[in-house]
Design a protein around this motif. Sequence first.
Motif, short mmCIF file in Angstrom:
data_model
loop_
_atom_site.label_atom_id
_atom_site.label_comp_id
_atom_site.label_asym_id
_atom_site.label_seq_id
_atom_site.Cartn_x
_atom_site.Cartn_y
_atom_site.Cartn_z
N ARG A 1 0.42 -17.15 -15.53
CA ARG A 1 0.20 -16.41 -14.18
C ARG A 1 -0.48 -17.85 -12.94
NH1 ARG A 1 -3.94 -16.02 -10.62
NH2 ARG A 1 -5.15 -16.93 -12.29
N GLU B 1 2.38 -17.39 -10.45
CA GLU B 1 2.51 -16.83 -8.33
C GLU B 1 2.98 -17.42 -7.55
OE1 GLU B 1 -1.90 -15.84 -9.20
OE2 GLU B 1 -1.71 -13.81 -9.75
N THR C 1 8.39 -18.72 -6.10
CA THR C 1 9.06 -17.46 -4.80
C THR C 1 10.43 -17.27 -5.93
OG1 THR C 1 7.86 -19.07 -2.79
CG2 THR C 1 9.50 -17.50 -3.15
N LEU D 1 8.18 -12.84 -2.18
CA LEU D 1 8.23 -11.87 -3.84
C LEU D 1 7.79 -13.38 -4.46
CD1 LEU D 1 8.68 -9.30 -5.62
CD2 LEU D 1 11.05 -9.94 -5.35
N SER D 2 6.74 -13.36 -5.21
CA SER D 2 6.18 -14.12 -6.09
C SER D 2 6.60 -14.29 -8.33
CB SER D 2 5.30 -14.93 -6.65
OG SER D 2 4.27 -13.51 -7.54
N TYR E 1 5.62 -13.32 -10.51
CA TYR E 1 5.02 -12.68 -11.13
C TYR E 1 4.86 -11.41 -10.63
CZ TYR E 1 -0.03 -12.00 -13.89
OH TYR E 1 -0.69 -11.21 -14.68
N ARG E 2 4.91 -11.85 -9.32
CA ARG E 2 4.53 -10.05 -8.92
C ARG E 2 5.95 -9.46 -9.15
NH1 ARG E 2 2.87 -5.16 -8.12
NH2 ARG E 2 3.28 -3.93 -6.27
N GLN F 1 5.58 -8.16 -13.01
CA GLN F 1 4.64 -7.18 -12.48
C GLN F 1 5.47 -5.64 -12.35
OE1 GLN F 1 1.51 -8.96 -10.55
NE2 GLN F 1 0.45 -8.49 -12.18
N LEU F 2 6.84 -5.99 -12.07
CA LEU F 2 7.33 -4.35 -10.90
C LEU F 2 8.27 -3.32 -12.25
CD1 LEU F 2 9.16 -6.42 -8.21
CD2 LEU F 2 6.67 -4.50 -8.42
N GLU G 1 10.72 -0.24 -8.49
CA GLU G 1 10.72 -1.43 -7.59
C GLU G 1 11.10 -2.70 -7.75
OE1 GLU G 1 5.79 0.61 -9.09
OE2 GLU G 1 6.62 -1.06 -9.19
N GLN H 1 13.30 -3.96 -4.51
CA GLN H 1 12.44 -5.46 -3.72
C GLN H 1 13.78 -6.63 -3.52
OE1 GLN H 1 8.85 -6.77 -3.51
NE2 GLN H 1 7.89 -4.61 -3.56
#
Length: 468
Positions: free
Chosen positions: A379, A383, A386, A391-392, A394-395, A398-399, A403, A407
């Motif tokens: 994590r 995080e 980039t 938008l990282s 890690y994000r 999670q999508l 989703e 993005q």
Amino acid sequence: MPKADKNFVASSRDACTVGQRVEMIDNEQRLNRLKYLRGKVNWEIREERKIFLYQIYKLIHDWEDRFPNIREILSTNEIKCLLSELMSYYPHEQASNYPRERFIEIVIQSGYKDEPELDEAGRPVLLRDTALLQAARSKYEILVPLLFKIFDCFNYRRESGYSHFHVACCYGLSDVVEKFLRAGQDPNLLVDGIYQFGSFTNEARVWPLHLVLQHVDRKKEMMELLLRGGADPNSLSDWFGAPLHLICEMGDVELLDAFFKVNDEMGNEVEVDPVNGDGSTPLQIAINLFYANVVAYLLKNRNADTSKLNLLYHEGQLDDDEFHLKVVSSGLAILDLLEKYGADVDESVVDEFKGDNVGRLLKKMAALAENWYVREDLRREAERMTVKPGLSLYRLLQLTYGEAEEQLTYMEFWEFARSDKLNQLPPQYRENCALHLIKTMTRGYLERWGLDLTPPTMTLYVLPAIPQ
């Protein structure tokens, strides 16, 4: 043919091998010895010329101060003879080119310039294997620019057509090339040569523009110089294709854009879809080499013709693509682009892409545990990483696939994949991360074509009973 004088050769070997004796004498003694040896040479005998040149090397290699004008010691023809032996090899010769370099510098210092012989009509005879051509053939990169200060006016050539102009192009000597062009040199002078790529060797005819794009580091500068000098942007070689093929093989969009901009300025009409000896267009080469950015440029900016494509995707593996992320992301981006620009992409093409480029990963993707990425050390790193502004990594992990597609475009996915940022993660997470991203980004695309990411099931066959 006259033979070398045995006494001269014997004394010369002595002078060549006893370095200490040469080093202990001063400059005036060296100069006197040089004049003495020069008087002993039979200039008709090549062996004596070669030995004398080596003697010069021994006498001048550590000369202190400025060397006297060599033209006051040697005649113009004698300097010309010695330059013709410049690439010869000698007994006890070291790997260094310093003696040759030093001799050339002394000749340049004297103001000597090469002059060609004249034929019966008074025209210069340019068919000649000069020291410069020999140095280029032997890849003596230090010597070639120096020799152009001596051979600075005439475009000598070998039987194959390989000339001083071609050497200047291969070595990226823009000032020399520009001087040739100002003097009226044809920028489309063909040359025959033997070229090797991997295990393949072939004889081909190429143009100066091809040579620049193959050999020179400063490709953009040299390419623009030749194009502005009248080089044909559509020159076609049976083996290399057009210049556009070579540019697309590099995957360099800046060079590609510069190529078209210069030709637009010059009013040159560039053929966007020339076919090389393999039947491939530049667009096909970009697809085969996974250059989604080049594909995008040709389709968006130059209306490349998709009807000439042999393959709409390419099965393969890149050497630095350990987890197949670059190949799959490139395939998605390219198929998406081709579909948008009118290529005949259908379910069978997408199914082949899935089978060839994604199929090998299906079982591994199916084995990924849910929320496998919930690890504190991962994590922290993910995080900070980039994928694109806002938008990282890690994000993105999670999508859901829906989703993620909202993005991140397929082209942005490829740009992230080729950045090799995943190599910054702890090694134990890199493969899982790549598989997770492939699964997320391919799922929606395949579902739109009625396909899924279900791994193939094994079919069991029952063998017939053996008759008793």
